[in-house]
Design an enzyme around this catalytic site. Structure first.
Site, mmCIF file in Angstrom:
data_model
loop_
_atom_site.group_PDB
_atom_site.id
_atom_site.type_symbol
_atom_site.label_atom_id
_atom_site.label_comp_id
_atom_site.label_asym_id
_atom_site.label_seq_id
_atom_site.Cartn_x
_atom_site.Cartn_y
_atom_site.Cartn_z
ATOM 1 C CE LYS A 116 -25.102 -37.407 -7.638
ATOM 2 N NZ LYS A 116 -23.837 -36.905 -7.116
ATOM 3 C CD GLN B 173 -22.129 -33.666 -6.693
ATOM 4 O OE1 GLN B 173 -23.125 -34.359 -6.552
ATOM 5 N NE2 GLN B 173 -21.139 -34.008 -7.506
ATOM 6 C CG ASP C 255 -21.028 -40.639 -3.400
ATOM 7 O OD1 ASP C 255 -21.524 -41.140 -4.426
ATOM 8 O OD2 ASP C 255 -20.994 -39.413 -3.170
#
Ligand code: NAD
Length: 278
Positions: free
Chosen positions: A52, A96, A119
């Site tokens: 990322k 994460q 997200d």
């Protein structure tokens, strides 16, 4: 022989578009930033986070990495999230998953400012997805839609079967296909006669997490097969949920693993970060 849908090429196109937009923001002195928070030592998570960061560099975003120790408490992580929520240089926040067991994932995801929730896991954004008025796109499902679009595969009127009902993949995938006019069946671990359901699919999306789960007898000849799964086979090699060698010859189009849906998920995350900055 199926058309191989190349996720790497399509993801590169998406990131190129993002980069062009980011350059305009940089010219105005507004470089967008993404904060990536990693807790603990999960090796797969480390790889995801470093990918990322590479994507951020490629798209022109500033990335801020926070690597916290395995024993971080929920209160400590909440404090960091609060700090990032109030930091104007941070447009997007990504925590994460999975988190160590002493931290409730839901509590953390719900604490992220929905306007920075790249997200799209916050209930407010999940609600937007359900209604079809999108702020942030669910990364993996939106990546799948982008692959279908860029491959010229029509969704409207098609019978779409999704295997898996997780909040991250299966459910939002079904929602996006529905919004695009697909007739959607969602199958899961309690589904009876699974093969009978999957054989009806014009577009079959597998998000199960089991190597080689979708066998050729479960696929209608000519179907489009999208493999979301990321698994290791007995030899430790990266593979999807689909028995690729036997399904590819009967499908009309198929995504490989690696190089299929994975790169698309990352590209849509970059698009969401741009949306957050705007
Ligand atoms: P999950 O474990 O949360 O969900 C798996 C789903 O599969 C469940 O809903 C379950 O009901 C269903 N399932 C399990 N066994 C089944 C069976 N025998 N028959 C029918 N359905 C069954 O997993 P997830 O987070 O949705 O991820 C699924 C897979 O996708 C994993 O391999 C994961 O690594 C991968 N993944 C890939 C990406 C990507 O970017 N490519 C992103 C997220 C997840």
């Amino acid at each position: 022989m199926a058309k191989i849908i190349d996720g790497k090429v399509i993801a590169a196109n998406v990131k190129k578009q993002v980069r062009e937009e980011v350059e305009k923001l940089i010219a105005e002195g507004k470089q967008p930033g993404l904060a990536v928070v990693l807790v603990g030592n999960n090796p797969a998570s480390r790889v995801y986070v470093s990918n990322k960061e590479k994507d951020c560099a490629e798209c022109g975003f500033k990335s801020y990495e926070y690597a916290l120790p395995e024993e971080t408490t929920e209160a400590q992580l909440l404090e960091l999230v609060d700090q990032l929520n109030h930091d104007d240089s941070v447009n997007g926040i990504l925590v994460q998953l999975p988190l160590p067991k002493q931290i409730c994932e839901q509590t953390i995801l719900h604490a992220i400012d929905p306007k920075k929730d790249v997200d799209a896991f916050h209930p407010e954004n999940v609600g937007h997805i359900m209604i079809g008025d999108f702020r942030f796109l669910p990364c993996t499902p939106a990546g799948v839609i982008e692959m279908l679009d860029q491959s010229g595969i029509e969704i409207s009127g098609k019978h779409c079967v999704v295997i898996g009902r997780s909040n991250i993949v299966g459910k939002p995938m079904a929602m996006l296909l529905l919004h695009r006019g697909g007739t959607v069946t969602v199958c899961h671990s309690k589904t009876k006669n699974l093969a009978e359901e999957t054989r009806r699919a014009d577009i079959l999306v597998a998000a199960v997490g089991k190597a080689g789960f979708v066998t050729a007898d479960m696929v209608k000849p000519g179907a489009v097969v999208i493999d979301v799964g990321i698994n290791r086979n007995a030899e430790g090699k990266l593979c999807g949920d689909v028995d690729y060698a036997n399904v590819e010859p009967i499908a009309s189009a198929i995504t490989p693993v690696p190089g299929g849906v994975g790169p698309m998920t990352r590209a849509i995350l970059m698009r969401n970060t741009l949306t957050a900055a705007k």
